[in-house]
Design an enzyme around this catalytic site. Structure first.
Site, PDB file in Angstrom:
ATOM      1  N   LYS A 100      26.403  -2.429  -2.971  1.00  0.00           N
ATOM      2  CA  LYS A 100      26.134  -1.035  -2.620  1.00  0.00           C
ATOM      3  C   LYS A 100      25.106  -0.499  -3.608  1.00  0.00           C
ATOM      4  O   LYS A 100      24.728  -1.204  -4.557  1.00  0.00           O
ATOM      5  CB  LYS A 100      27.407  -0.194  -2.670  1.00  0.00           C
ATOM      6  CG  LYS A 100      28.155  -0.236  -3.997  1.00  0.00           C
ATOM      7  CD  LYS A 100      29.436   0.590  -3.946  1.00  0.00           C
ATOM      8  CE  LYS A 100      30.428  -0.054  -3.011  1.00  0.00           C
ATOM      9  NZ  LYS A 100      31.319   0.905  -2.355  1.00  0.00           N
ATOM     10  N   ARG A 101      24.659   0.715  -3.389  1.00  0.00           N
ATOM     11  CA  ARG A 101      23.716   1.328  -4.312  1.00  0.00           C
ATOM     12  C   ARG A 101      24.296   1.312  -5.731  1.00  0.00           C
ATOM     13  O   ARG A 101      25.477   1.559  -5.930  1.00  0.00           O
ATOM     14  CB  ARG A 101      23.422   2.765  -3.868  1.00  0.00           C
ATOM     15  CG  ARG A 101      22.380   3.499  -4.688  1.00  0.00           C
ATOM     16  CD  ARG A 101      21.872   4.708  -3.907  1.00  0.00           C
ATOM     17  NE  ARG A 101      22.964   5.511  -3.388  1.00  0.00           N
ATOM     18  CZ  ARG A 101      23.486   6.575  -4.013  1.00  0.00           C
ATOM     19  NH1 ARG A 101      23.015   6.939  -5.191  1.00  0.00           N
ATOM     20  NH2 ARG A 101      24.461   7.277  -3.460  1.00  0.00           N
ATOM     21  N   HIS A 129      27.314  14.977   2.912  1.00  0.00           N
ATOM     22  CA  HIS A 129      27.561  13.594   2.499  1.00  0.00           C
ATOM     23  C   HIS A 129      27.813  13.438   1.003  1.00  0.00           C
ATOM     24  O   HIS A 129      27.768  12.313   0.497  1.00  0.00           O
ATOM     25  CB  HIS A 129      26.368  12.699   2.875  1.00  0.00           C
ATOM     26  CG  HIS A 129      26.282  12.364   4.321  1.00  0.00           C
ATOM     27  ND1 HIS A 129      27.015  11.364   4.903  1.00  0.00           N
ATOM     28  CD2 HIS A 129      25.544  12.908   5.317  1.00  0.00           C
ATOM     29  CE1 HIS A 129      26.734  11.291   6.200  1.00  0.00           C
ATOM     30  NE2 HIS A 129      25.846  12.220   6.472  1.00  0.00           N
ATOM     31  N   LYS A 157      29.847   4.805  -8.635  1.00  0.00           N
ATOM     32  CA  LYS A 157      30.377   3.694  -7.840  1.00  0.00           C
ATOM     33  C   LYS A 157      31.007   2.619  -8.734  1.00  0.00           C
ATOM     34  O   LYS A 157      31.671   1.718  -8.248  1.00  0.00           O
ATOM     35  CB  LYS A 157      29.266   3.114  -6.961  1.00  0.00           C
ATOM     36  CG  LYS A 157      28.806   4.110  -5.884  1.00  0.00           C
ATOM     37  CD  LYS A 157      27.701   3.549  -5.010  1.00  0.00           C
ATOM     38  CE  LYS A 157      27.190   4.552  -3.985  1.00  0.00           C
ATOM     39  NZ  LYS A 157      28.160   4.863  -2.929  1.00  0.00           N
ATOM     40  N   LYS A 162      33.133  -2.155   6.763  1.00  0.00           N
ATOM     41  CA  LYS A 162      32.502  -3.407   7.182  1.00  0.00           C
ATOM     42  C   LYS A 162      33.215  -4.614   6.571  1.00  0.00           C
ATOM     43  O   LYS A 162      33.408  -5.636   7.238  1.00  0.00           O
ATOM     44  CB  LYS A 162      31.020  -3.401   6.803  1.00  0.00           C
ATOM     45  CG  LYS A 162      30.210  -2.348   7.536  1.00  0.00           C
ATOM     46  CD  LYS A 162      28.878  -2.068   6.866  1.00  0.00           C
ATOM     47  CE  LYS A 162      28.235  -0.821   7.441  1.00  0.00           C
ATOM     48  NZ  LYS A 162      27.101  -0.341   6.636  1.00  0.00           N
ATOM     49  N   THR A 181      30.953   3.383   4.053  1.00  0.00           N
ATOM     50  CA  THR A 181      31.056   2.601   5.286  1.00  0.00           C
ATOM     51  C   THR A 181      31.104   1.110   4.979  1.00  0.00           C
ATOM     52  O   THR A 181      31.579   0.322   5.783  1.00  0.00           O
ATOM     53  CB  THR A 181      29.880   2.887   6.245  1.00  0.00           C
ATOM     54  OG1 THR A 181      28.641   2.702   5.558  1.00  0.00           O
ATOM     55  CG2 THR A 181      29.964   4.300   6.786  1.00  0.00           C
TER      56      THR A 181
END
Length: 824
Positions: free
Chosen positions: A560-561, A369, A566, A672, A668
């Site tokens: 998100k985290r 991952h 990111k 969504k 993911t």
């Protein structure tokens, strides 16, 4: 809501019951389980009574499902994950049972609203991000597809942490999600297994003169099973997630107690049970590292005892083990299962090493991952050898035999031996758990096409060359039952009214929506659903953030985290740029925006926590500037989790998926958002690439460098961030305003680390090198949003073309290509 959804045979059981039957059952549970007078009960009491009522139906079908597995002798799948982020169970269970609307009617007759009752349930805090949410989606698909499967993990008493925002800073508090108990689990004290730590290894000869090995003088704790049931959608299939909780091997030390040392008498019990107390303890200190290692071994050791108990009911020996059982490792956290299984086979079952290894490799599959080498899990040899001495010996033996094969294939290549060794020969020797998982599994899969390509060509190139055919791609997916049918009933109802309900179990069926994207009346209905969802999110933002936002603005969302790769910081730079344009009268034609952030930073991750503070400080300034008004608002929603996400995704117009190319394995959240009609702005990273391929380049906003360009920029000193800052006045204005205290009440030191990092030519995430193209792309976003008919048309097409990203498709591929399990 479910009238046009195909009804399974189990649903007929519900249809045969009257409202009076349900009222009677709910009241019975109120009295017998909770000891409450139904006439005086509150909402939480009713929630629990309703949950027990639903659980009664689930357990009957679970028992029937288990009996069917034994009767048919089907191959079983065991999914091992240190996280299962399942969120709340009540609504999901009712929807999968096909009885949501009927139960809402029952509660209405009692004077309650089902949506309000659902709010009484705490999120099951068994994970902290995409890894755990993926595992939860997989369980839903496994149950829906009728695959004989079990999820195994840890029943954490406390989740990662409860996030509050205090003066803009993240503050962490205990996430005691079990403070009121949970009605969804079954404790299984009969399924109690010993788990050993420490001790030493001893060699001896048995009565046949054979040299044997045993692990002795260990400390022991007990693992007790707790089952949470997972129903398939409108079928008779119910599987279970088996979570382990730690129990002391003895409740009390009577010797200490009798001597009057009462604290010492219970100390061992308290220490033992810390194993399952908290999700992912901080591993930046020695004690945290050791506890995390013990957690991983704890659930693996208990799981394999459970697997073998079940296997031995029907089989003698292990000749057919890999034909009967598939074990999937969700990342490296359960990789200690490989030496554990070898220990059981060789030491306890006297299986010869070569045969044991063949069984082991045939049993395990490993899902990777991450693309970042620093995120690949390693353990100091000293620590692993002290906590699990026999396992370290086995790892060394696995490595010795593996390197012999490498040396035979590549004679004279000592460099390859060093690079591929499971043991990293650094000043502090470490065990590379990803390497162990690759060597010990017959399948290694990435979770997106780009991710898998980079695993093969960069991160694990030597292993891919050595094991041709072992690496494969299984692009992640999400369950449409939760992430559209449950979380967005307005849109789900519109889709079902238009094309029927087959999409709930066959997401490719959404393609039938495409012609409706051209119909003005349908677009109007679609827009109305989105507006209602945005009103609900606006109410949540007001409640949680104290910020009043206009639902008629563009909802631009990144949840998100919080992590540098990111690139929430890139988003903030755009927000500040927009603010300056609006405040200075330079921007008169862009649409009003509400920019929403959410996510948790690891408690020890200073930079990520500082980014949260910057977001909130920027929000404070912008939201209180009268020159801006509703043209721009910023909100950071605290304590982001599954239930909050279910409110955010349906209301989002724009999905921010802006990680540096080559850093995000898949994602993911991007799926969504798209499934709920948001358009994506993103880099060519992770599953964004496949979303682009599915929805079409004209229906997505792509910017920034490719993976190859990122690598080239990192190697080229002429492509540095300071040049962008120096040559672009707007970028300079944005960074200077962060550094000069404009967003920190005059404190020029607070955000200095952020500015310094952005201007550093060694910035690994290359924010400024992508910023100019990001700003350009955001202008395109604004222009399109002003053309609402075209925006809505693209929104419809995004939903219509999301069929590939169902977790049902992903699980079918795992079943067919890795596990060897038939599926309809």
């Amino acid at each position: 809501m479910n009238d046009k959804i195909p009804q399974g045979p189990y649903c007929a059981v519900f249809k045969s019951l009257t409202k009076k039957d349900f009222l009677s059952t709910i009241n019975h549970h109120m009295l017998s389980f909770l000891g409450r007078d139904p006439q005086r009960a509150g909402s939480r009491d009713l929630y629990k009574a309703l949950a027990y009522t639903i659980r009664d139906f689930l357990v009957e079908r679970w028992i029937a499902t288990q009996k069917g597995y034994y009767a048919k002798g089907k191959k079983r799948v065991y999914y091992l994950s240190l996280e299962f982020l399942i969120g709340r169970s009540l609504g999901n269970s009712l929807i999968n049972l096909g009885f949501y609307d009927e139960m809402a009617g029952v509660l209405q007759e009692m004077g309650y609203d089902l949506e309000e009752i659902r709010e009484e349930e705490d999120d099951a805090a068994l994970g902290n991000g995409g890894l755990g949410r993926l595992a939860a989606c997989f369980l839903d698909s496994l149950a829906t597809l009728g695959i004989p499967a079990y999820g195994y993990g840890i029943r954490y008493e406390y989740g990662l942490f409860y996030q509050r925002i205090v003066d803009g800073f993240q503050m962490e508090y205990p996430d005691n999600w079990l403070r009121y108990g949970t009605p969804w689990e079954f404790e299984r004290p009969q399924n109690l297994y010993p788990v050993k730590y420490y001790g030493r290894v001893q060699r001896y000869r048995n009565n046949k003169g054979e040299l044997r090995t045993e692990w002795i003088e260990t400390k022991e704790i007990m693992a007790m099973a707790c089952d949470v049931l997972v129903p398939g959608f409108n079928n008779d299939n119910v599987i279970n997630m088996r979570l382990w909780t730690a129990k002391a091997s003895r409740e009390i030390d009577l010797g200490s107690f009798n001597r009057g040392n009462y604290i010492s008498a219970v100390q061992e019990k308290v220490q033992s049970e810390t194993i399952s107390k908290v999700l992912y303890p901080s591993d930046d200190i020695r004690e945290g590292q050791e506890l995390r290692l013990k957690q991983q071994y704890f659930f693996v050791a208990a799981t394999f005892q459970d697997i073998l108990r079940r296997h031995k009911k029907k089989h003698e020996g292990f000749d057919s083990f890999a034909d009967e059982i598939a074990v999937q490792l969700n990342d490296t956290h359960p990789a200690i299962a490989i030496p554990e299984f070898m220990r059981i086979l060789v030491d306890e079952e006297s299986v010869p090493w070569d045969k044991a290894w063949q069984i082991c490799v045939g049993t395990f599959g490993y899902t990777n991952h991450t693309l970042m080498p620093e995120a690949l899990e390693t353990w100091p040899v000293e620590l692993l050898g002290r906590v699990l001495p026999r396992h370290l010996e086995i790892i060394y033996e696995i490595n010795r035999r593996f390197l012999e094969l490498v040396a035979a294939r590549y004679p004279g290549r000592d460099d390859l031996l060093r690079e591929m060794s499971i043991i990293e020969e650094s000043p502090v020797k470490r065990v590379r758990m990803a390497y162990l998982a690759i060597v010990g599994s017959h399948s290694v899969n990435g979770v997106a096409e780009l991710h898998t390509h980079l695993l093969k060509t960069r991160l694990f190139k030597n292993f891919h060359d050595f094991y041709p055919g072992r690496f494969n791609c299984k692009t992640n997916g999400i369950t449409q039952r939760r992430w559209l049918l449950k979380c967005n009933p307005g849109l789900a109802g519109l889709i079902t009214d238009t094309i029927g309900g087959e999409w709930v179990t066959n997401l490719d069926y959404l393609r039938n929506l495409e012609p409706y994207a051209e119909q003005a009346k349908f677009r109007q209905k679609w827009a109305k659903v989105k507006t209602e969802n945005k009103k609900r999110l606006a109410a949540l933002i007001k409640q949680e953030c104290g910020v009043v936002v206009n639902p008629n603005t563009m909802f631009d969302v990144q949840v998100k985290r919080i992590h540098e790769y990111k690139r929430q910081l890139l988003n903030v730079l755009h927000v500040i740029t927009l603010y300056h344009r609006i405040a200075n009268g330079e921007d008169t034609d862009s649409p009003p925006r509400t920019v929403v952030f959410g996510g948790k930073a690891a408690p020890s991750y200073f930079k990520a926590k500082l980014i949260i503070k910057l977001i909130n400080s920027v929000a404070e300034v912008i939201n209180n500037d009268s020159r801006v008004g509703d043209r721009l608002k910023v909100a950071f929603i605290p304590n982001y989790g599954v239930s909050v996400a279910e409110k955010i995704f349906p209301a989002s117009d724009l999905s921010e998926q802006i990680s540096t190319a080559g850093t995000e394995a898949s994602g993911t959240g991007n799926m969504k958002f798209s499934l709920n009609g948001a358009l994506t702005i993103g880099t060519l990273d992770g599953a964004n690439i496949e979303i682009l391929e599915e929805v079409g380049a004209e229906n997505i906003f792509i910017f920034g460098m490719t993976t190859e360009e990122v690598e080239a920029a990192r190697q080229n000193p002429d492509h540095n961030a300071f040049t962008v800052y120096r040559d672009n006045p707007e970028v300079k204005r944005t960074l200077d305003s962060i550094g000069n205290g404009s967003f920190s009440r005059g404190d020029t030191a607070l955000f200095a680390p952020i500015v310094e990092g952005l201007l550093n030519s060694n910035d690994p995430y290359l924010l400024l090198l992508d910023l100019e193209d990001y700003l350009r792309c955001q202008k395109e976003v604004g222009a399109l949003y002003l053309d609402q008919p075209n925006w809505i048309r693209k929104s419809i097409l995004n939903v219509a073309r999301m069929g590939k990203f169902s977790s049902d498709r992903t699980i079918r591929e795992y079943a067919r290509e890795i596990w060897g399990v038939p599926v309809d």
